[in-house]
Motif scaffolding. Structure first.
Motif, PDB file in Angstrom:
ATOM      1  N   LEU A  32      87.611  59.126  70.683  1.00 56.45           N
ATOM      2  CA  LEU A  32      88.287  59.838  69.730  1.00 56.45           C
ATOM      3  C   LEU A  32      87.502  61.377  69.678  1.00 56.45           C
ATOM      4  N   PRO A  33      88.651  62.211  69.078  1.00 60.70           N
ATOM      5  CA  PRO A  33      88.216  63.732  69.176  1.00 60.70           C
ATOM      6  C   PRO A  33      87.082  63.708  68.143  1.00 60.70           C
ATOM      7  N   ARG A  34      86.163  64.618  68.729  1.00 64.59           N
ATOM      8  CA  ARG A  34      84.676  65.023  68.003  1.00 64.59           C
ATOM      9  C   ARG A  34      85.136  65.568  66.465  1.00 64.59           C
ATOM     10  N   PRO A  35      84.780  64.620  65.474  1.00 64.00           N
ATOM     11  CA  PRO A  35      84.921  64.983  64.168  1.00 64.00           C
ATOM     12  C   PRO A  35      83.856  66.352  63.612  1.00 64.00           C
ATOM     13  N   LYS A  36      84.555  67.063  62.705  1.00 61.90           N
ATOM     14  CA  LYS A  36      83.565  67.974  62.068  1.00 61.90           C
ATOM     15  C   LYS A  36      82.766  67.581  61.198  1.00 61.90           C
ATOM     16  N   ALA A  37      83.242  66.266  60.657  1.00 62.90           N
ATOM     17  CA  ALA A  37      82.522  65.501  59.535  1.00 62.90           C
ATOM     18  C   ALA A  37      82.873  64.189  59.623  1.00 62.90           C
ATOM     19  N   ILE A  38      81.778  63.326  59.003  1.00 60.11           N
ATOM     20  CA  ILE A  38      82.292  61.862  58.841  1.00 60.11           C
ATOM     21  C   ILE A  38      82.163  61.375  57.481  1.00 60.11           C
ATOM     22  N   VAL A  39      82.938  60.950  56.985  1.00 58.64           N
ATOM     23  CA  VAL A  39      83.026  60.235  55.396  1.00 58.64           C
ATOM     24  C   VAL A  39      82.759  58.638  55.692  1.00 58.64           C
ATOM     25  N   ILE A  40      81.897  58.154  55.247  1.00 55.39           N
ATOM     26  CA  ILE A  40      81.483  56.758  55.375  1.00 55.39           C
ATOM     27  C   ILE A  40      81.459  56.107  54.174  1.00 55.39           C
ATOM     28  N   PHE A  41      82.188  55.109  53.754  1.00 52.43           N
ATOM     29  CA  PHE A  41      81.965  53.966  52.797  1.00 52.43           C
ATOM     30  C   PHE A  41      81.091  52.811  53.205  1.00 52.43           C
ATOM     31  N   SER A  42      80.027  52.525  52.596  1.00 51.90           N
ATOM     32  CA  SER A  42      79.419  51.476  52.884  1.00 51.90           C
ATOM     33  C   SER A  42      79.321  50.124  52.164  1.00 51.90           C
ATOM     34  N   ALA A  43      79.526  49.117  52.428  1.00 52.19           N
ATOM     35  CA  ALA A  43      79.413  47.745  51.704  1.00 52.19           C
ATOM     36  C   ALA A  43      77.865  47.777  50.992  1.00 52.19           C
ATOM     37  N   HIS A  44      76.970  48.406  51.831  1.00 48.37           N
ATOM     38  CA  HIS A  44      75.776  48.215  51.302  1.00 48.37           C
ATOM     39  C   HIS A  44      75.215  49.208  50.191  1.00 48.37           C
ATOM     40  N   TRP A  45      76.168  50.100  49.694  1.00 51.89           N
ATOM     41  CA  TRP A  45      75.923  51.040  48.905  1.00 51.89           C
ATOM     42  C   TRP A  45      76.886  50.434  47.596  1.00 51.89           C
ATOM     43  N   ALA A  46      76.517  49.776  46.951  1.00 46.86           N
ATOM     44  CA  ALA A  46      77.336  48.987  45.991  1.00 46.86           C
ATOM     45  C   ALA A  46      77.219  49.764  44.680  1.00 46.86           C
ATOM     46  N   SER A  47      78.209  50.198  43.929  1.00 44.43           N
ATOM     47  CA  SER A  47      77.990  51.046  42.873  1.00 44.43           C
ATOM     48  C   SER A  47      79.406  50.426  41.917  1.00 44.43           C
ATOM     49  N   TYR A  48      79.378  50.649  40.247  1.00 47.28           N
ATOM     50  CA  TYR A  48      80.172  50.148  39.649  1.00 47.28           C
ATOM     51  C   TYR A  48      80.962  51.508  39.238  1.00 47.28           C
ATOM     52  N   GLU A  49      80.784  52.611  39.927  1.00 47.39           N
ATOM     53  CA  GLU A  49      81.721  53.796  39.696  1.00 47.39           C
ATOM     54  C   GLU A  49      81.442  54.371  41.002  1.00 47.39           C
ATOM     55  N   GLN A  50      82.605  54.954  41.511  1.00 43.83           N
ATOM     56  CA  GLN A  50      82.762  55.863  42.746  1.00 43.83           C
ATOM     57  C   GLN A  50      81.536  57.064  42.908  1.00 43.83           C
ATOM     58  N   LYS A  51      80.997  56.823  44.002  1.00 47.14           N
ATOM     59  CA  LYS A  51      79.783  57.983  43.922  1.00 47.14           C
ATOM     60  C   LYS A  51      80.082  58.669  45.261  1.00 47.14           C
ATOM     61  N   VAL A  52      79.689  59.880  45.223  1.00 51.69           N
ATOM     62  CA  VAL A  52      79.921  60.756  46.390  1.00 51.69           C
ATOM     63  C   VAL A  52      78.572  61.493  46.677  1.00 51.69           C
ATOM     64  N   SER A  53      78.201  61.450  47.872  1.00 52.59           N
ATOM     65  CA  SER A  53      76.892  62.005  48.339  1.00 52.59           C
ATOM     66  C   SER A  53      76.883  63.625  48.349  1.00 52.59           C
ATOM     67  N   GLU A  54      76.032  64.201  47.753  1.00 54.38           N
ATOM     68  CA  GLU A  54      75.712  65.697  47.987  1.00 54.38           C
ATOM     69  C   GLU A  54      74.290  65.554  48.473  1.00 54.38           C
ATOM     70  N   VAL A  55      74.086  65.363  49.596  1.00 55.37           N
ATOM     71  CA  VAL A  55      72.683  65.195  50.366  1.00 55.37           C
ATOM     72  C   VAL A  55      72.621  66.213  51.189  1.00 55.37           C
ATOM     73  N   GLU A  56      71.533  67.067  51.337  1.00 59.98           N
ATOM     74  CA  GLU A  56      71.432  68.015  52.393  1.00 59.98           C
ATOM     75  C   GLU A  56      70.898  67.351  53.639  1.00 59.98           C
ATOM     76  N   GLN A  57      69.932  66.404  53.538  1.00 66.59           N
ATOM     77  CA  GLN A  57      69.204  65.812  54.798  1.00 66.59           C
ATOM     78  C   GLN A  57      69.012  64.179  54.358  1.00 66.59           C
ATOM     79  N   TYR A  58      69.748  63.540  55.118  1.00 69.87           N
ATOM     80  CA  TYR A  58      69.520  61.833  54.914  1.00 69.87           C
ATOM     81  C   TYR A  58      68.211  61.205  55.202  1.00 69.87           C
TER      82      TYR A  58
END
Length: 260
Positions: A32-58
């Motif tokens: 794959l071309p090197r991406p500028k960023a990765i968006v990842i949906f994980s089955a192990h982050w279950a939430s009953y509303e859609q959540k989006v991370s605004e985290v500086e350092q995981y």
């Protein structure tokens, strides 16, 4: 343009194993071309509303127990990407999809095991996304479709789960490469309808697919739903390609799907 990918994350042990599947994931990133960023949906982050991370350092979340010490020593110190998170929020809002921002949560193993194998240097920024186990497949598809424009900006969308992920049926003591017939039959049904982009059948997999109650048990829907986020992100071209399929523990499916 980058594709969207559905990647089975399997068991946490993949992070320290060397086998056919881990080798494939290590090589996949090189295709794959090197991406500028990765968006990842994980089955192990279950939430009953859609959540989006605004985290500086995981941080690295070890959301499992009883595994070898080496697994708990792995760190995946990915950085976040506020600009991409804001773009995601804008796209969701424009599509009428509600969401909430998450400022603290780290990366669970559904995210970091896949990322560790594909991008071990953790030098590509990440935006983590939750999975709602109670939404319908068509709703997950619409969320993916809303984010499809990200692919045109060199952002890689990965969804992490499992097409056949029933740990009550898995034989964790098995070292065989063979798979139970019911798991293979379900994956083959899925392959046929994904390649035909037959959303009507796919959205009703629970009544149409063979032995869907075993492949996707009621307590495990969050592992199957991620394939619809990835598929929705490929709505413009409607092309699905099976990149890899193998099995562990008699029926745990290791599928990788690419959606153009």
């Amino acid at each position: 343009m980058l594709p969207s990918l559905f990647i089975a994350h399997g068991a946490p042990l993949l992070a320290i194993e060397k086998n056919e599947y881990t080798q494939y994931l290590q090589e996949l990133a090189q295709t794959l071309p090197r991406p500028k960023a990765i968006v990842i949906f994980s089955a192990h982050w279950a939430s009953y509303e859609q959540k989006v991370s605004e985290v500086e350092q995981y941080s690295t979340i070890y959301d499992f127990y009883g595994f070898p010490d080496a697994l708990y020593e792995i760190q995946y110190p990915a950085k976040g990407e506020l600009g991409v998170a804001k773009e995601i929020e804008k796209l969701l809002a424009e599509s009428g999809i509600s969401y909430r921002v998450e400022n603290e949560r780290g990366l669970d193993h559904g995210a970091w095991v896949v990322l560790h194998l594909m991008y071990p240097d953790a030098n590509i920024p990440v935006v983590a996304m939750s999975v709602n186990p109670e939404i319908l497949p068509q709703q997950a598809y619409q969320i993916g479709k809303a984010l499809s424009a990200l692919k045109e900006k060199d952002i890689l969308i990965i969804t992490s789960g499992g097409t056949v992920h029933n740990l009550r049926m898995a034989n964790m003591a098995s070292d065989e490469n063979a798979a139970d017939d019911w798991a293979v039959d379900f994956d083959k049904w899925l392959e046929k309808h994904l390649k035909a982009w037959d959303t009507e059948s796919l959205f009703n997999y629970d009544t149409l697919a063979p032995l869907a109650e075993l492949a996707v048990p009621p307590y495990g829907a969050e592992h199957f739903l991620p394939i619809f986020y990835a598929m929705g992100a490929g709505d413009a071209r409607k092309k699905a390609v099976l990149l890899h399929r193998s099995y562990r523990y008699d029926n745990l499916s290791h599928c990788v799907w690419r959606f153009e």
